[in-house]
Design a protein around this motif. Sequence first.
Motif, PDB file in Angstrom:
ATOM      1  N   ALA A 119      51.829  44.498  34.416  1.00 32.63           N
ATOM      2  CA  ALA A 119      51.570  45.652  35.295  1.00 32.63           C
ATOM      3  C   ALA A 119      51.331  46.960  34.523  1.00 32.63           C
ATOM      4  CB  ALA A 119      52.704  45.803  36.310  1.00 32.63           C
ATOM      5  N   PRO A 120      52.192  47.320  33.555  1.00 33.65           N
ATOM      6  CA  PRO A 120      51.949  48.593  32.853  1.00 33.65           C
ATOM      7  C   PRO A 120      50.604  48.615  32.107  1.00 33.65           C
ATOM      8  CG  PRO A 120      54.163  47.768  32.374  1.00 33.65           C
ATOM      9  CD  PRO A 120      53.432  46.679  33.088  1.00 33.65           C
ATOM     10  N   GLN A 121      50.234  47.487  31.494  1.00 34.80           N
ATOM     11  CA  GLN A 121      48.973  47.439  30.731  1.00 34.80           C
ATOM     12  C   GLN A 121      47.769  47.464  31.667  1.00 34.80           C
ATOM     13  OE1 GLN A 121      48.934  47.918  27.649  1.00 34.80           O
ATOM     14  NE2 GLN A 121      51.025  47.385  27.044  1.00 34.80           N
ATOM     15  N   GLU A 122      47.883  46.735  32.779  1.00 28.90           N
ATOM     16  CA  GLU A 122      46.765  46.709  33.731  1.00 28.90           C
ATOM     17  C   GLU A 122      46.551  48.111  34.308  1.00 28.90           C
ATOM     18  OE1 GLU A 122      44.445  44.652  34.396  1.00 28.90           O
ATOM     19  OE2 GLU A 122      43.652  45.622  36.206  1.00 28.90           O
ATOM     20  N   ARG A 123      47.658  48.785  34.628  1.00 29.57           N
ATOM     21  CA  ARG A 123      47.533  50.154  35.168  1.00 29.57           C
ATOM     22  C   ARG A 123      46.931  51.084  34.131  1.00 29.57           C
ATOM     23  NH1 ARG A 123      53.281  49.606  37.222  1.00 29.57           N
ATOM     24  NH2 ARG A 123      53.024  48.656  39.263  1.00 29.57           N
ATOM     25  N   ALA A 124      47.260  50.845  32.861  1.00 24.46           N
ATOM     26  CA  ALA A 124      46.731  51.707  31.788  1.00 24.46           C
ATOM     27  C   ALA A 124      45.299  51.325  31.410  1.00 24.46           C
ATOM     28  CB  ALA A 124      47.639  51.615  30.559  1.00 24.46           C
ATOM     29  N   GLY A 125      44.822  50.200  31.956  1.00 21.11           N
ATOM     30  CA  GLY A 125      43.438  49.773  31.688  1.00 21.11           C
ATOM     31  C   GLY A 125      43.216  49.230  30.285  1.00 21.11           C
ATOM     32  N   THR A 126      44.283  48.710  29.657  1.00 25.46           N
ATOM     33  CA  THR A 126      44.134  48.214  28.278  1.00 25.46           C
ATOM     34  C   THR A 126      43.801  46.724  28.216  1.00 25.46           C
ATOM     35  OG1 THR A 126      46.499  47.834  28.238  1.00 25.46           O
ATOM     36  CG2 THR A 126      45.738  49.912  27.301  1.00 25.46           C
ATOM     37  N   ILE A 127      43.918  46.038  29.352  1.00 29.49           N
ATOM     38  CA  ILE A 127      43.591  44.604  29.421  1.00 29.49           C
ATOM     39  C   ILE A 127      42.826  44.375  30.724  1.00 29.49           C
ATOM     40  CG2 ILE A 127      45.603  43.760  28.104  1.00 29.49           C
ATOM     41  CD1 ILE A 127      47.018  43.262  30.805  1.00 29.49           C
TER      42      ILE A 127
ATOM     43  N   LEU B 282      49.867  45.391  42.341  1.00 32.36           N
ATOM     44  CA  LEU B 282      48.543  45.346  41.688  1.00 32.36           C
ATOM     45  C   LEU B 282      47.553  44.787  42.718  1.00 32.36           C
ATOM     46  CD1 LEU B 282      49.167  43.940  38.035  1.00 32.36           C
ATOM     47  CD2 LEU B 282      48.714  46.299  38.692  1.00 32.36           C
ATOM     48  N   PRO B 283      47.288  45.558  43.789  1.00 31.98           N
ATOM     49  CA  PRO B 283      46.516  45.009  44.921  1.00 31.98           C
ATOM     50  C   PRO B 283      45.057  44.684  44.609  1.00 31.98           C
ATOM     51  CG  PRO B 283      46.937  47.369  45.216  1.00 31.98           C
ATOM     52  CD  PRO B 283      47.697  46.957  43.998  1.00 31.98           C
ATOM     53  N   ASN B 284      44.538  45.210  43.520  1.00 34.67           N
ATOM     54  CA  ASN B 284      43.126  44.941  43.197  1.00 34.67           C
ATOM     55  C   ASN B 284      42.913  43.620  42.462  1.00 34.67           C
ATOM     56  OD1 ASN B 284      42.447  47.340  44.380  1.00 34.67           O
ATOM     57  ND2 ASN B 284      42.598  48.488  42.450  1.00 34.67           N
ATOM     58  N   VAL B 285      44.016  42.997  42.033  1.00 35.46           N
ATOM     59  CA  VAL B 285      43.871  41.734  41.291  1.00 35.46           C
ATOM     60  C   VAL B 285      43.799  40.578  42.293  1.00 35.46           C
ATOM     61  CG1 VAL B 285      44.976  40.185  39.634  1.00 35.46           C
ATOM     62  CG2 VAL B 285      45.138  42.676  39.310  1.00 35.46           C
TER      63      VAL B 285
ATOM     64  N   GLY C 282      64.202  50.317  41.820  1.00 33.58           N
ATOM     65  CA  GLY C 282      62.899  50.981  41.841  1.00 33.58           C
ATOM     66  C   GLY C 282      62.073  50.627  40.618  1.00 33.58           C
ATOM     67  N   LYS C 283      62.741  50.616  39.466  1.00 27.49           N
ATOM     68  CA  LYS C 283      62.037  50.314  38.208  1.00 27.49           C
ATOM     69  C   LYS C 283      61.556  48.853  38.222  1.00 27.49           C
ATOM     70  CE  LYS C 283      60.723  51.382  34.067  1.00 27.49           C
ATOM     71  NZ  LYS C 283      59.417  51.976  34.022  1.00 27.49           N
ATOM     72  N   LEU C 284      62.441  47.959  38.710  1.00 27.00           N
ATOM     73  CA  LEU C 284      62.062  46.543  38.764  1.00 27.00           C
ATOM     74  C   LEU C 284      60.870  46.351  39.694  1.00 27.00           C
ATOM     75  CD1 LEU C 284      65.533  44.701  38.839  1.00 27.00           C
ATOM     76  CD2 LEU C 284      63.828  44.582  37.030  1.00 27.00           C
ATOM     77  N   GLN C 285      60.916  47.040  40.839  1.00 27.46           N
ATOM     78  CA  GLN C 285      59.813  46.902  41.803  1.00 27.46           C
ATOM     79  C   GLN C 285      58.501  47.419  41.218  1.00 27.46           C
ATOM     80  OE1 GLN C 285      61.526  48.650  45.265  1.00 27.46           O
ATOM     81  NE2 GLN C 285      62.328  46.687  45.986  1.00 27.46           N
ATOM     82  N   GLU C 286      58.592  48.520  40.499  1.00 25.68           N
ATOM     83  CA  GLU C 286      57.394  49.101  39.857  1.00 25.68           C
ATOM     84  C   GLU C 286      56.796  48.099  38.861  1.00 25.68           C
ATOM     85  OE1 GLU C 286      58.306  52.968  38.081  1.00 25.68           O
ATOM     86  OE2 GLU C 286      56.884  52.429  36.491  1.00 25.68           O
ATOM     87  N   LEU C 287      57.686  47.319  38.232  1.00 25.24           N
ATOM     88  CA  LEU C 287      57.233  46.327  37.250  1.00 25.24           C
ATOM     89  C   LEU C 287      56.871  45.000  37.907  1.00 25.24           C
ATOM     90  CD1 LEU C 287      59.859  47.032  34.446  1.00 25.24           C
ATOM     91  CD2 LEU C 287      57.412  47.499  34.318  1.00 25.24           C
TER      92      LEU C 287
ATOM     93  N   ALA D 263      43.641  37.296  37.606  1.00 29.42           N
ATOM     94  CA  ALA D 263      44.219  36.647  38.800  1.00 29.42           C
ATOM     95  C   ALA D 263      45.736  36.679  38.791  1.00 29.42           C
ATOM     96  CB  ALA D 263      43.767  35.184  38.860  1.00 29.42           C
ATOM     97  N   VAL D 264      46.290  36.665  39.995  1.00 26.35           N
ATOM     98  CA  VAL D 264      47.723  36.433  40.151  1.00 26.35           C
ATOM     99  C   VAL D 264      47.859  34.986  40.616  1.00 26.35           C
ATOM    100  CG1 VAL D 264      47.723  37.421  42.522  1.00 26.35           C
ATOM    101  CG2 VAL D 264      49.876  37.184  41.263  1.00 26.35           C
ATOM    102  N   ALA D 265      48.803  34.262  40.008  1.00 28.90           N
ATOM    103  CA  ALA D 265      48.939  32.828  40.300  1.00 28.90           C
ATOM    104  C   ALA D 265      49.757  32.606  41.563  1.00 28.90           C
ATOM    105  CB  ALA D 265      49.587  32.126  39.111  1.00 28.90           C
ATOM    106  N   SER D 266      49.230  33.113  42.669  1.00 28.90           N
ATOM    107  CA  SER D 266      49.971  32.966  43.930  1.00 28.90           C
ATOM    108  C   SER D 266      49.008  33.001  45.109  1.00 28.90           C
ATOM    109  CB  SER D 266      51.032  34.066  44.027  1.00 28.90           C
ATOM    110  OG  SER D 266      50.614  35.095  44.859  1.00 28.90           O
ATOM    111  N   ASP D 267      49.546  32.730  46.301  1.00 28.34           N
ATOM    112  CA  ASP D 267      48.733  32.707  47.513  1.00 28.34           C
ATOM    113  C   ASP D 267      48.353  34.095  47.988  1.00 28.34           C
ATOM    114  OD1 ASP D 267      48.337  30.062  48.100  1.00 28.34           O
ATOM    115  OD2 ASP D 267      50.320  29.826  49.004  1.00 28.34           O
ATOM    116  N   GLU D 268      49.209  35.058  47.617  1.00 31.85           N
ATOM    117  CA  GLU D 268      48.967  36.419  48.103  1.00 31.85           C
ATOM    118  C   GLU D 268      48.834  37.394  46.945  1.00 31.85           C
ATOM    119  OE1 GLU D 268      52.154  37.403  50.770  1.00 31.85           O
ATOM    120  OE2 GLU D 268      51.703  35.587  51.908  1.00 31.85           O
ATOM    121  N   ARG D 269      48.028  38.405  47.158  1.00 30.93           N
ATOM    122  CA  ARG D 269      47.910  39.448  46.145  1.00 30.93           C
ATOM    123  C   ARG D 269      49.247  40.169  46.000  1.00 30.93           C
ATOM    124  NH1 ARG D 269      42.089  42.338  45.847  1.00 30.93           N
ATOM    125  NH2 ARG D 269      40.799  40.490  46.102  1.00 30.93           N
ATOM    126  N   ALA D 270      49.503  40.698  44.817  1.00 32.55           N
ATOM    127  CA  ALA D 270      50.752  41.432  44.578  1.00 32.55           C
ATOM    128  C   ALA D 270      50.587  42.863  45.088  1.00 32.55           C
ATOM    129  CB  ALA D 270      51.074  41.429  43.089  1.00 32.55           C
TER     130      ALA D 270
END
Length: 330
Positions: free
Chosen positions: A214-222, A236-239, A287-292, A226-233
């Motif tokens: 999550a932190p790297q995706e938000r920073a645009g470094t990677i 990270l709703p754009n993945v 809150g921190k865990l949820q953010e991550l 895909a998320v390996a699940s039935d629903e988007r997270a």
Amino acid sequence: MKTMTRLAIAGFAALAIAGAGTTAAQAQAFPTKPVTMLIPFAAGGPTDVVGRLVGEHMARTLGQPVIIENAVGAAGTLAGQRLMSSAPDGHVILIGHTGTHAAAVSLNPNLKYKPLEDFAPVGLVNTNPIFLTVKKTHPSQTLTEFVTWLKANEKTATNAHAGIGSVSHTTCLLFNTVLGVKPNGVPYRGTGPAMTDLVAGQIDYLCDQAVNVAPQERAGTIRTLAVASDERAVFLPNVPTSTEGGVPGFKVAVWNAMFAPKDTPPAVVAKLNQALKAALADAGVKGKLQELGADVPVPALLEPAGLRGFIGAEIEKWAPIIKASGVRIE
Ligand code: ASP
């Protein structure tokens, strides 16, 4: 003779009572010194991040520092061996995960511990979705494109992981098995350093936990495909999901859990468990865990008995996946 026997019995009884008293007193006094939290992987990775976050709050409840020790080796299983040989008094605990305490059972016939027998479960710490990520400069923009690329380039493609049997290994193993490809695995001491190399563009792809992604995706470094699940997270709703990307068989979530040595007195386990619960109930930690992207477990899995049952089911769940992959550590 009879008198001797009676005396001996009386002596044993006195010893037993004194022993019970000591155990209860020990439990009451616990902790009498800093608590060492063993993290089976390198600093900066998901297990380390979650362990430090929770450990910092637990120290406040326990009234003693919680010292983090990255006991790295053998895809995280070395830390389990360390815990097994530690005094069962609660002063050494461990954060294990889906790899070290479930998948390793089927993968590694020489695993030196039995997760259900050799440890005292304290509680589940968090669950965490898995994401498939590629280096930012990768030609694939979507999972569908990546599948085509990987099938054409499997001989040269590089897939980072934290050792055979780690979560990054087993989850990408599932992905690779669904696709029928065998890329080059590149082992690291944890996905902290693996992520550093992905960001630097030195490897092609990595399956990793939300906490690291999550932190790297938000920073645009990677680029997260895909998320390996039935629903988007939600975080990270754009993945897109793996199903949206055309690989519905790639579905997996992982967890972290806390353990103490096997014969730790139940009252000590209860104190650790209360401190863990207090940490997970704290608004800042939560809150921190949820953010991550890490989910706090449902109450039943926060209990030692609930965790024991859960781990039994996870060991069963991973057995056929590992078997189908044909991978085994010899
Ligand atoms: N999550 C990683 C893995 O098992 C290890 C780590 O936490 O660094 O792949």
